[in-house]
Motif scaffolding. Structure first.
Motif, PDB file in Angstrom:
ATOM      1  N   LEU A 270       9.583 -49.648 -25.901  1.00 51.47           N
ATOM      2  CA  LEU A 270       8.741 -49.662 -24.704  1.00 51.47           C
ATOM      3  C   LEU A 270       7.280 -49.720 -25.133  1.00 51.47           C
ATOM      4  O   LEU A 270       6.793 -48.818 -25.828  1.00 51.47           O
ATOM      5  CB  LEU A 270       9.008 -48.414 -23.850  1.00 51.47           C
ATOM      6  N   TRP A 271       6.576 -50.827 -24.717  1.00 55.79           N
ATOM      7  CA  TRP A 271       5.164 -51.007 -25.060  1.00 55.79           C
ATOM      8  C   TRP A 271       4.285 -50.630 -23.863  1.00 55.79           C
ATOM      9  O   TRP A 271       4.579 -50.969 -22.720  1.00 55.79           O
ATOM     10  CB  TRP A 271       4.886 -52.468 -25.430  1.00 55.79           C
ATOM     11  N   GLU A 272       3.185 -49.931 -24.163  1.00 54.52           N
ATOM     12  CA  GLU A 272       2.222 -49.542 -23.136  1.00 54.52           C
ATOM     13  C   GLU A 272       0.807 -49.625 -23.714  1.00 54.52           C
ATOM     14  O   GLU A 272       0.623 -49.573 -24.945  1.00 54.52           O
ATOM     15  CB  GLU A 272       2.464 -48.105 -22.645  1.00 54.52           C
ATOM     16  N   LEU A 278      -0.892 -53.606 -19.796  1.00 54.34           N
ATOM     17  CA  LEU A 278      -0.903 -54.569 -20.891  1.00 54.34           C
ATOM     18  C   LEU A 278      -1.665 -55.828 -20.454  1.00 54.34           C
ATOM     19  O   LEU A 278      -1.593 -56.239 -19.293  1.00 54.34           O
ATOM     20  CB  LEU A 278       0.533 -54.944 -21.278  1.00 54.34           C
ATOM     21  N   PRO A 279      -2.426 -56.457 -21.366  1.00 51.45           N
ATOM     22  CA  PRO A 279      -3.163 -57.679 -21.026  1.00 51.45           C
ATOM     23  C   PRO A 279      -2.212 -58.770 -20.545  1.00 51.45           C
ATOM     24  O   PRO A 279      -1.052 -58.841 -20.961  1.00 51.45           O
ATOM     25  CB  PRO A 279      -3.846 -58.074 -22.348  1.00 51.45           C
ATOM     26  N   PRO A 280      -2.700 -59.665 -19.672  1.00 52.41           N
ATOM     27  CA  PRO A 280      -1.838 -60.724 -19.123  1.00 52.41           C
ATOM     28  C   PRO A 280      -1.282 -61.647 -20.195  1.00 52.41           C
ATOM     29  O   PRO A 280      -0.168 -62.158 -20.052  1.00 52.41           O
ATOM     30  CB  PRO A 280      -2.778 -61.480 -18.168  1.00 52.41           C
ATOM     31  N   GLN A 305       7.119 -46.856 -27.848  1.00 54.46           N
ATOM     32  CA  GLN A 305       8.139 -45.806 -27.858  1.00 54.46           C
ATOM     33  C   GLN A 305       9.481 -46.430 -28.225  1.00 54.46           C
ATOM     34  O   GLN A 305       9.899 -47.411 -27.612  1.00 54.46           O
ATOM     35  CB  GLN A 305       8.218 -45.138 -26.490  1.00 54.46           C
ATOM     36  N   ALA A 306      10.143 -45.869 -29.259  1.00 50.62           N
ATOM     37  CA  ALA A 306      11.450 -46.361 -29.718  1.00 50.62           C
ATOM     38  C   ALA A 306      12.513 -45.316 -29.429  1.00 50.62           C
ATOM     39  O   ALA A 306      12.288 -44.112 -29.629  1.00 50.62           O
ATOM     40  CB  ALA A 306      11.406 -46.674 -31.209  1.00 50.62           C
ATOM     41  N   ASP A 307      13.675 -45.769 -28.977  1.00 50.22           N
ATOM     42  CA  ASP A 307      14.783 -44.875 -28.604  1.00 50.22           C
ATOM     43  C   ASP A 307      16.050 -45.377 -29.280  1.00 50.22           C
ATOM     44  O   ASP A 307      16.347 -46.575 -29.271  1.00 50.22           O
ATOM     45  CB  ASP A 307      14.959 -44.869 -27.083  1.00 50.22           C
ATOM     46  N   GLN A 314       7.147 -42.015 -30.431  1.00 50.04           N
ATOM     47  CA  GLN A 314       6.213 -43.101 -30.215  1.00 50.04           C
ATOM     48  C   GLN A 314       5.114 -43.102 -31.275  1.00 50.04           C
ATOM     49  O   GLN A 314       4.806 -42.078 -31.878  1.00 50.04           O
ATOM     50  CB  GLN A 314       5.597 -43.037 -28.823  1.00 50.04           C
ATOM     51  N   GLY A 315       4.566 -44.304 -31.502  1.00 48.66           N
ATOM     52  CA  GLY A 315       3.428 -44.468 -32.389  1.00 48.66           C
ATOM     53  C   GLY A 315       2.300 -45.114 -31.618  1.00 48.66           C
ATOM     54  O   GLY A 315       2.497 -45.635 -30.512  1.00 48.66           O
ATOM     55  N   GLU A 316       1.099 -45.084 -32.170  1.00 43.42           N
ATOM     56  CA  GLU A 316      -0.041 -45.680 -31.487  1.00 43.42           C
ATOM     57  C   GLU A 316      -0.925 -46.440 -32.469  1.00 43.42           C
ATOM     58  O   GLU A 316      -0.927 -46.165 -33.673  1.00 43.42           O
ATOM     59  CB  GLU A 316      -0.844 -44.630 -30.734  1.00 43.42           C
ATOM     60  N   TYR A 317      -1.675 -47.426 -31.907  1.00 47.32           N
ATOM     61  CA  TYR A 317      -2.564 -48.250 -32.726  1.00 47.32           C
ATOM     62  C   TYR A 317      -3.795 -48.599 -31.897  1.00 47.32           C
ATOM     63  O   TYR A 317      -3.673 -48.986 -30.722  1.00 47.32           O
ATOM     64  CB  TYR A 317      -1.857 -49.525 -33.168  1.00 47.32           C
TER      65      TYR A 317
END
Length: 403
Positions: A270-272, A278-280, A305-307, A314-317
């Protein structure tokens, strides 16, 4: 072992052995007696070969004899008395009788007697100890993967040892402490079955860990017999976001990869974008977030977020899009600096060449001045030339020569 048929003389020898047995047991011989036979105790593993040796210091031509645990004569001198192909004559001399027993069995254990038929009969005994070789250990108790934080109990069993074997547990090269060994005797054989239990509380670092059970026994070399069990631990994924490059530039394609390691492998991502959508032009592709054309409006913190069904993480950048124009200007500034340094170096070299040239010209003028100094006081041209070449006195000599 049963008595086979044998020559009557050998039967007589066996009877003599039995008749003298009681008297022999009560006799005590001096250690310095040269006719007293000497033997040694031996230890052998099941299936191995043992050599029994009987010696006397001197011989009076009396024959040596070996008897088994049932007082059956095996060899009388060089003559075989018992038909057992496992038992062979190893050496026979006037002072020594050695026999070998191959493919030793547990039933061969006991006291063997060496006799010399002097008056009185002298004997010596050798105890043969037979080691029961333990079987390869078997590990049980682990069938399915264990969740992180759970416990697993492994049982290691080895059979057929004599004396009882010892079991050791290892994780990699590190020895672990299991419960004390449990020893049970075999009702059908004079051997022992040994088992040991090991209980572990597992963590994610134990996934793919190798647990080993090794047998220690006098009949074995270290590491001869061991069994291994690989642990499988279920745990939630560790998540890290990896960029395509460290310098994302405006107008270029770019992607972020959600790298997640867990057991089992993650099945959903799951990307956020933190504090926004999220950009178009950003497209989610499983573990990847792809940007068709980067824009400064894409700057921000992205979360993945990985399940994997066991849990999620989750990780962040933080994305910072670089301006390619600013990067070109910066590159131009770098080139200008390099050009300036080169110009300074050229200027310094030119200055050095000018100084060196002036120095060389000055020294050349000094040389010409000294060369013309002799003509200043000369009355005529000939004298000036002579003075310039070799001095005043030399000029006078040359004038006389020309006259």
């Amino acid at each position: 072992m049963a008595f086979p048929s044998a020559p009557s003389t050998l039967w007589s020898v066996s009877l003599l052995t039995i008749l003298f047995a009681a008297a022999v047991h009560s006799n005590i011989f001096n250690d310095d007696d040269p006719l007293q036979p000497m033997t040694s105790d031996e230890t052998v593993s099941v299936g191995g070969t043992v050599i029994l040796t009987c010696r006397v210091a001197e011989s009076d031509n009396s024959s040596l004899q070996w008897s088994n645990t049932a007082q059956q004569t095996l060899y009388f001198g060089e003559k075989r008395a018992l038909r057992d192909s496992r038992i062979q004559l190893h050496r026979s001399t006037r002072t020594e009788l050695s026999i070998s027993i191959a493919e030793v069995q547990l039933s061969d254990e006991g006291e063997y007697t060496c006799s010399i038929f002097t008056m009185p009969v002298r004997t010596a005994r050798a105890t043969v100890t037979v080691l029961g070789v333990p079987g390869k250990p078997q590990i049980s108790g682990f069938e399915n993967a264990v969740p992180e934080g759970g416990k697993v109990t492994l049982t290691c069993t080895s059979t057929g040892s004599k004396p009882p074997a010892k079991l050791h547990w290892y994780r990699g090269d590190q020895e672990l402490e299991g419960r004390p060994d449990v020893v049970d005797s075999d009702p059908e054989e004079p051997t022992y079955n040994v088992s040991s239990e090991l209980t572990l509380e597992v963590s994610r670092s134990d996934d793919d860990a190798l647990i080993t059970c090794a047998v220690e026994h006098p009949s074995l070399h270290p590491g001869d017999k061991r069994s291994e069990q690989t642990l499988r631990v279920l745990y939630s994924p560790n998540v890290e976001i990896l960029p395509q490059s460290d310098l994302p530039r405006e107008g270029e394609k770019f992607y972020l990869q959600c790298s997640a390691r867990g057991n089992p492998e993650p099945s959903s991502y799951l990307w956020e974008k933190k504090d926004g959508e999220l950009p178009p032009l950003a497209k989610v592709d499983g573990a990847f977030l792809r940007f068709e054309m980067l824009n400064k409006s894409d700057n921000g913190v992205y979360l993945c977020q990985a399940d994997n069904g066991i849990g999620n993480n989750q990780g962040e950048y933080t994305l910072l899009v670089q301006d390619p124009t600013a990067m070109s200007t910066s590159s131009g500034v770098d080139h200008a600096v390099i050009g300036g340094v080169v110009a300074v170096i050229v200027f310094i070299m030119l200055c050095l060449l000018i100084v060196l040239g002036r120095y060389l010209i000055r020294h050349k003028g000094t040389y010409l001045t000294h060369e013309a100094k002799g003509s200043d006081d000369a009355p005529d041209a000939d004298t000036a030339i002579i003075n310039a070449e070799g001095g005043h006195s030399g000029a006078e000599d040359k004038k006389e020569y020309f006259i």
